[in-house]
Design an enzyme around this catalytic site. Structure first.
Site, PDB file in Angstrom:
ATOM      1  CB  ALA A 176      22.645 -13.707  -4.470  1.00 59.80           C
TER       2      ALA A 176
ATOM      3  CG  ASN B  79      23.518  -8.892 -11.346  1.00 57.41           C
ATOM      4  OD1 ASN B  79      24.053  -8.043 -12.040  1.00 57.41           O
ATOM      5  ND2 ASN B  79      22.214  -9.027 -11.265  1.00 57.41           N
TER       6      ASN B  79
ATOM      7  CG  HIS C  40      24.034 -18.591  -6.523  1.00 55.51           C
ATOM      8  ND1 HIS C  40      23.810 -18.351  -7.863  1.00 55.51           N
ATOM      9  CD2 HIS C  40      23.229 -17.729  -5.849  1.00 55.51           C
ATOM     10  CE1 HIS C  40      22.912 -17.382  -7.994  1.00 55.51           C
ATOM     11  NE2 HIS C  40      22.532 -17.001  -6.793  1.00 55.51           N
TER      12      HIS C  40
HETATM   13  N1  LIG Z   1      24.677  -8.893  -7.001  1.00 59.81           N
HETATM   14  C1  LIG Z   1      23.746  -9.726  -6.577  1.00 59.81           C
HETATM   15  O1  LIG Z   1      24.036 -10.762  -5.993  1.00 59.81           O
HETATM   16  C2  LIG Z   1      22.307  -9.399  -6.799  1.00 59.81           C
HETATM   17  C3  LIG Z   1      21.307 -10.101  -6.092  1.00 59.81           C
HETATM   18  C4  LIG Z   1      19.979  -9.735  -6.276  1.00 59.81           C
HETATM   19  C5  LIG Z   1      19.646  -8.725  -7.179  1.00 59.81           C
HETATM   20  N2  LIG Z   1      20.648  -8.103  -7.876  1.00 59.81           N
HETATM   21  C6  LIG Z   1      20.323  -7.037  -8.826  1.00 59.81           C
HETATM   22  O2  LIG Z   1      19.943  -5.883  -8.078  1.00 59.81           O
HETATM   23  C7  LIG Z   1      19.034  -5.109  -8.842  1.00 59.81           C
HETATM   24  C8  LIG Z   1      17.800  -4.787  -7.998  1.00 59.81           C
HETATM   25  O3  LIG Z   1      17.139  -5.989  -7.658  1.00 59.81           O
HETATM   26  P1  LIG Z   1      15.612  -5.958  -7.144  1.00 59.81           P
HETATM   27  O4  LIG Z   1      15.244  -7.362  -6.820  1.00 59.81           O
HETATM   28  O5  LIG Z   1      15.462  -4.917  -6.095  1.00 59.81           O
HETATM   29  O6  LIG Z   1      14.878  -5.494  -8.505  1.00 59.81           O
HETATM   30  P2  LIG Z   1      13.417  -4.861  -8.674  1.00 59.81           P
HETATM   31  O7  LIG Z   1      13.031  -5.098 -10.093  1.00 59.81           O
HETATM   32  O8  LIG Z   1      12.487  -5.311  -7.598  1.00 59.81           O
HETATM   33  O9  LIG Z   1      13.640  -3.285  -8.446  1.00 59.81           O
HETATM   34  C9  LIG Z   1      14.393  -2.506  -9.333  1.00 59.81           C
HETATM   35  C10 LIG Z   1      13.846  -1.068  -9.271  1.00 59.81           C
HETATM   36  O10 LIG Z   1      14.737  -0.237 -10.017  1.00 59.81           O
HETATM   37  C11 LIG Z   1      13.988   0.568 -10.910  1.00 59.81           C
HETATM   38  N3  LIG Z   1      14.801   0.787 -12.121  1.00 59.81           N
HETATM   39  C12 LIG Z   1      15.207  -0.135 -13.035  1.00 59.81           C
HETATM   40  N4  LIG Z   1      15.904   0.452 -14.023  1.00 59.81           N
HETATM   41  C13 LIG Z   1      15.939   1.771 -13.725  1.00 59.81           C
HETATM   42  C14 LIG Z   1      16.504   2.901 -14.379  1.00 59.81           C
HETATM   43  N5  LIG Z   1      17.166   2.793 -15.551  1.00 59.81           N
HETATM   44  N6  LIG Z   1      16.372   4.117 -13.806  1.00 59.81           N
HETATM   45  C15 LIG Z   1      15.698   4.262 -12.618  1.00 59.81           C
HETATM   46  N7  LIG Z   1      15.120   3.219 -11.964  1.00 59.81           N
HETATM   47  C16 LIG Z   1      15.248   1.992 -12.508  1.00 59.81           C
HETATM   48  C17 LIG Z   1      12.712  -0.218 -11.223  1.00 59.81           C
HETATM   49  O11 LIG Z   1      11.650   0.654 -11.583  1.00 59.81           O
HETATM   50  C18 LIG Z   1      12.453  -0.930  -9.905  1.00 59.81           C
HETATM   51  O12 LIG Z   1      11.608  -0.201  -9.041  1.00 59.81           O
HETATM   52  C19 LIG Z   1      18.737  -5.936 -10.122  1.00 59.81           C
HETATM   53  O13 LIG Z   1      19.559  -5.479 -11.193  1.00 59.81           O
HETATM   54  C20 LIG Z   1      19.131  -7.334  -9.717  1.00 59.81           C
HETATM   55  O14 LIG Z   1      19.507  -8.130 -10.826  1.00 59.81           O
HETATM   56  C21 LIG Z   1      21.948  -8.405  -7.688  1.00 59.81           C
END
Ligand SMILES: NC(=O)c1ccc[n+]([C@@H]2O[C@H](COP(=O)([O-])OP(=O)(O)OC[C@H]3O[C@@H](n4cnc5c(N)ncnc54)[C@H](O)[C@@H]3O)[C@@H](O)[C@H]2O)c1
Length: 252
Positions: free
Chosen positions: A119, A175, A203
């Site tokens: 992001a 993150n 950010h």
């Molecule tokens: N690095 C970055 O800049 C950045 C930006 C956005 C999101 N993220 C991270 O990316 C990840 C995904 O984001 P999102 O918006 O798609 O989230 P989301 O909540 O929409 O989807 C996450 C999915 O993963 C599944 N999940 C969670 N824990 C699990 C586990 N232990 N085992 C199996 N499945 C599991 C959930 O059931 C859900 O369907 C999050 O951790 C979020 O914080 C990082």
């Protein structure tokens, strides 16, 4: 064609499944099986009901878009099973023991761990901090109270301190502070604001060093399909996948 397995079939998983270009989604795993099934229907991959059958499938890259907890739970196993790991839940790497074990497992298995820009932008040249340390490195993040899971009627500083502490309190929201810290080679300072007047996640990165000064401001538009996700984070993964096997590498 790059073959990937999708760990996590939520907001970002959806964008990847719908917009993948040069990659084939071979297998999908989510703790909620119906989510893996839904994206399998879109992508043509196989929905797996457990992690072992997922990681045993024939693909080269695990794309983790699940949670910090999932990254911690499955990261090493992915590498030990011969997969490269693209990690969006970068907050998992704030734990130095986990980070060092993960890197060692990657080394032993000849695999790599990729931390996409997600992001934010600018991680490329913030890496100069590894050889010419910054005097100052600050991430100022502003989000709506709802996305931080709190209530606030006016702009409010909800955290001030180091990135590795902030991620413990807000594992879904900062993150980028860990990605920034890993790029620059030092724990970033973080100011996290809740602001009811914002509709975007903002950010701001400030860095100072021998090279001069950097100021970056990213104002993130929600994903067209799902307002909870910064579209830039999903695009960042798609771009990483697009360039993985390119002979031309742009950016530090
Ligand atoms: N690095 C970055 O800049 C950045 C930006 C956005 C999101 N993220 C991270 O990316 C990840 C995904 O984001 P999102 O918006 O798609 O989230 P989301 O909540 O929409 O989807 C996450 C999915 O993963 C599944 N999940 C969670 N824990 C699990 C586990 N232990 N085992 C199996 N499945 C599991 C959930 O059931 C859900 O369907 C999050 O951790 C979020 O914080 C990082």
């Amino acid at each position: 064609m790059i073959r990937i397995g999708l760990l996590g079939c939520g907001n970002i998983g959806h964008v990847i499944a719908k917009n993948r270009e040069n990659c084939q989604i071979v297998a999908l795993y989510d703790q909620v099986f119906s989510r893996a099934q839904e994206l399998a229907g879109i992508s043509g991959g196989t929905a797996c009901s457990d992690f072992d059958s997922f990681v045993g499938a024939e693909f080269d890259y695990v794309v983790e878009a699940a949670s910090v907890q999932a990254a911690r739970q499955y990261g090493e196993a992915a590498l030990a099973n011969g997969k490269h790991l693209i990690l969006l839940s970068v907050g998992a790497l704030a734990d130095p023991v986990f980070l060092s074990n993960l890197v060692e497992t990657a080394r032993e298995n000849g695999r790599r761990v990729y931390v996409p820009s997600g992001a934010v932008t600018g991680l490329d040249n913030l890496k100069v901090g590894q050889i010419s340390p910054f005097r100052r490195l600050l991430l100022r993040t502003t989000k709506s109270p709802a996305s931080l899971g709190i209530q606030a009627t006016a702009r409010q500083l909800v955290f001030q301190g180091k990135a590795h502490e902030c991620i413990k309190e807000f594992p879904r929201n900062v993150n980028v502070s860990i990605a920034l810290s890993l790029a620059a080679g030092r724990d970033a300072d973080v100011e996290l604001y809740a602001d009811p007047s914002v509709s975007r996640n903002v950010h701001e990165i400030e860095a100072e060093g021998e090279f001069g000064e950097i100021y970056i401001r990213v104002s993130n538009v929600p994903s067209p399909d799902n307002p909870a996700t910064s579209y830039l984070a999903a695009l960042s993964i798609l771009t990483l996948l697009r360039n993985l096997d390119s002979p031309l590498v742009v950016g530090t």
